[in-house]
Write a protein that holds these residues in place. Structure first.
Motif, short mmCIF file in Angstrom:
data_model
loop_
_atom_site.label_atom_id
_atom_site.label_comp_id
_atom_site.label_asym_id
_atom_site.label_seq_id
_atom_site.Cartn_x
_atom_site.Cartn_y
_atom_site.Cartn_z
N THR A 7 -8.37 12.76 -3.05
CA THR A 7 -8.69 13.50 -1.62
C THR A 7 -8.88 12.05 -0.70
N LEU A 8 -9.10 10.92 -1.05
CA LEU A 8 -9.16 9.63 -0.16
C LEU A 8 -7.72 9.50 0.51
N TYR A 9 -6.61 9.28 -0.40
CA TYR A 9 -5.19 9.23 -0.26
C TYR A 9 -4.89 10.33 0.76
N ARG A 10 -5.23 11.61 0.37
CA ARG A 10 -4.66 12.73 1.32
C ARG A 10 -5.27 12.61 2.72
N ASN A 11 -6.42 12.11 2.66
CA ASN A 11 -7.22 12.07 4.34
C ASN A 11 -6.50 10.88 5.05
N ALA A 12 -6.31 9.89 4.28
CA ALA A 12 -5.46 8.68 4.81
C ALA A 12 -4.37 8.73 5.43
N ILE A 274 -5.23 3.02 2.71
CA ILE A 274 -6.57 3.22 2.35
C ILE A 274 -7.72 2.15 3.08
N LEU A 275 -7.08 1.04 3.01
CA LEU A 275 -8.08 0.08 3.53
C LEU A 275 -8.44 0.12 5.19
N ILE A 276 -7.23 0.67 5.79
CA ILE A 276 -7.36 1.15 7.44
C ILE A 276 -7.99 2.30 7.56
N TYR A 277 -7.81 3.07 6.80
CA TYR A 277 -8.55 4.55 6.90
C TYR A 277 -9.99 4.36 6.61
N ASN A 278 -10.59 3.41 5.95
CA ASN A 278 -11.96 3.13 5.68
C ASN A 278 -12.55 2.27 6.71
N ILE A 279 -12.03 1.27 6.91
CA ILE A 279 -12.72 0.20 7.85
C ILE A 279 -12.31 0.18 9.23
N GLU A 280 -11.37 0.96 9.80
CA GLU A 280 -11.10 0.98 11.04
C GLU A 280 -12.27 1.39 12.15
N PRO A 281 -12.93 2.37 11.51
CA PRO A 281 -14.14 2.70 12.70
C PRO A 281 -15.49 1.79 12.51
N LEU A 282 -15.22 0.71 11.68
CA LEU A 282 -16.68 0.06 11.49
C LEU A 282 -16.59 -1.20 12.48
N ARG A 283 -15.52 -1.76 12.76
CA ARG A 283 -15.69 -3.22 13.66
C ARG A 283 -14.48 -2.95 14.68
N PRO A 284 -14.42 -3.86 15.64
CA PRO A 284 -13.42 -3.73 16.66
C PRO A 284 -12.19 -4.40 15.87
N ALA A 316 -2.62 -16.55 -5.15
CA ALA A 316 -2.20 -16.71 -3.73
C ALA A 316 -1.84 -15.53 -2.98
N VAL A 317 -0.59 -14.88 -3.96
CA VAL A 317 0.03 -13.73 -3.41
C VAL A 317 -0.90 -12.77 -3.06
N VAL A 318 -2.00 -12.58 -3.72
CA VAL A 318 -3.08 -11.41 -3.28
C VAL A 318 -3.67 -12.03 -2.05
N THR A 319 -4.24 -13.30 -1.93
CA THR A 319 -4.83 -13.43 -0.62
C THR A 319 -3.74 -13.57 0.72
N ILE A 320 -2.85 -13.80 0.31
CA ILE A 320 -1.64 -13.68 1.73
C ILE A 320 -1.57 -12.26 2.06
N THR A 321 -1.49 -11.26 0.77
CA THR A 321 -1.41 -10.04 1.18
C THR A 321 -2.96 -9.31 1.84
N ILE A 322 -3.97 -9.85 1.40
CA ILE A 322 -5.11 -9.35 2.24
C ILE A 322 -5.16 -9.76 3.52
N SER A 323 -4.68 -10.93 3.85
CA SER A 323 -4.57 -11.57 5.15
C SER A 323 -3.38 -10.42 5.91
N GLU A 324 -2.68 -10.20 5.36
CA GLU A 324 -1.46 -9.35 6.13
C GLU A 324 -1.93 -7.86 6.49
N MET A 325 -2.69 -7.28 5.39
CA MET A 325 -3.37 -5.98 5.56
C MET A 325 -4.38 -6.01 6.60
#
Length: 402
Positions: A7-12, A274-284, A316-325
């Protein structure tokens, strides 16, 4: 649990137009052949035996061509429309890879790489304008994220296959990139209806009238671009100089370099929407951008703290990926929000040019510093850049809230 996840993926992913999905499919085909750029520095230093500074010069020529290509791509987009610019860039760019494959001297490689990037980077502002045209203000960030999803799914495939092909022969990297570019152009023509006759101003009416009618008179946007360049310089080191560091200092094979770089794309593909769908309304948007800058710096800090340890590379790959997302989707969306329908080509071009400028500066700066002072000094310089960019984006956020 499975039903909740579904459901989360479908909504996103819901509420996105057919055209956005088709543009994403075109992007996926194109990026599935992304093999030359990730391995360009390795190819030049290992196969053609160029020095690291000379390899950086060739890669920088791609950035120089990209600056002009992005600028003229934006101008052409406003004049002839995003559809024709995207098709021409993909088709001609594909042909240029076969030409580049035949070049082996420094002057010819520099010239051909410049021309390839000149043609290929015209795609960026046209594609960004096209996404804005087919999206709504409510789903625009997610529409850009879907396009990035396609990029990163392709990125998960391209470098991994590139690592395999590199062990057989580097020429196969150029062949694959050329074929996928041309294939993407054909899919664009066959599947996406040309609505080029409708100007972007007719297709979108969400522009804020009080915004400046020229990006060059938008002081907040100009500041935003400066700090975007700083971030891009640091981020791009991970995909230009870092692979050489892994190969020469940590003795990681081309195959495993490809897997590590491919993991970045796979992680973005799985989690960014999924990250964007959940956090976009929370902060500028600028808050998330600032956080992304810090994660970029942290990825290089890992190399310094855990010197010589190969096991740290996946982290290091995980942290640069979080940065990118966190940073890139909101940067793109913020850029479009600052524009009007009549100036979107210009705003998109200037935003894309930040990455072309960084593509020039990153390998030259990284190559020279690494050659003169060592890789760990380079990582420290990049961390400094990220701290300046973090403060800069917080400043831009303050200005937008005044």
């Amino acid at each position: 649990m499975l039903q909740k996840t579904a459901t989360l993926y479908r909504n996103a992913y819901g509420g996105i137009s057919r055209e956005i999905w088709l543009l994403a499919f075109v992007m996926f085909i194109n990026r599935s052949g992304t093999m030359v750029i990730p391995f360009m520095s390795v190819y030049l230093t290992q196969a053609l035996h160029f020095s690291l500074p000379n390899a950086g010069l060739v890669v920088s020529c791609a950035g120089a061509g990209g600056i002009l290509g992005t600028y003229f791509g934006g101008k052409l987009t406003d004049k002839v429309g995003h559809y024709y610019v995207q098709f021409g860039s993909l088709a001609l760019g594909g042909m240029m890879f076969f030409v580049l494959m035949q070049m082996h001297t420094l002057p010819t490689l520099c010239a051909t790489t410049f021309c390839l990037s000149l043609v290929g980077e015209a795609f960026r502002p046209a594609n960004s304008t096209s996404i804005a045209f087919y999206s709504t203000p409510e789903n625009r960030t997610r529409s850009y994220a879907i396009n990035r999803l396609a990029i990163n799914l392709g990125w998960a495939i391209g470098p991994a296959l590139g690592g395999f092909f590199a062990t057989i022969g580097y020429k196969y990297l150029f062949i694959a990139d050329g074929i996928t570019n041309i294939s993407a152009a054909l899919v664009l023509v066959l599947l996406l209806k040309n609505r080029n006759k409708v100007h972007a101003s007719e297709g979108n009416t969400d522009a804020v009238i009080t915004l400046p009618q020229s990006a060059f008179r938008d002081g907040i946007y100009m500041r935003f671009l400066v700090f975007t360049i700083l971030f891009a310089i640091g981020f791009m080191q991970f995909f230009s100089i870092v692979p050489v560091f892994w190969k020469t200092q940590l003795h990681v094979s081309e195959f495993h370099i490809g897997l590590l770089l491919g993991a970045n794309g796979l992680l973005v593909a799985l989690f960014e929407m999924i990250l964007i769908y959940n956090i976009e309304p929370l902060r500028p948007k600028l808050t998330f951008i600032s956080w992304g800058i810090l994660f970029c710096g942290f990825s290089y800090l890992l190399f310094i703290v855990f010197q010589g340890f190969v096991w740290i590379l996946p982290f290091a790959v995980v942290t640069i990926t979080i940065s990118e997302m966190l940073a890139m989707p909101f940067m793109n969306s913020f850029s479009i929000e600052r524009s009007t329908p009549q100036t979107r080509g210009q705003y998109s071009a200037l935003y894309s040019m930040c990455y072309s400028i960084a593509q020039v500066a990153a390998p030259v700066l990284g190559g020279q510093i690494a050659a003169a002072y060592g890789y760990y000094v380079l990582w420290g310089v990049i961390i400094g850049f990220m701290l300046v960019a973090f403060v800069g984006f917080r400043w831009v956020k303050f200005l937008t809230e005044k």
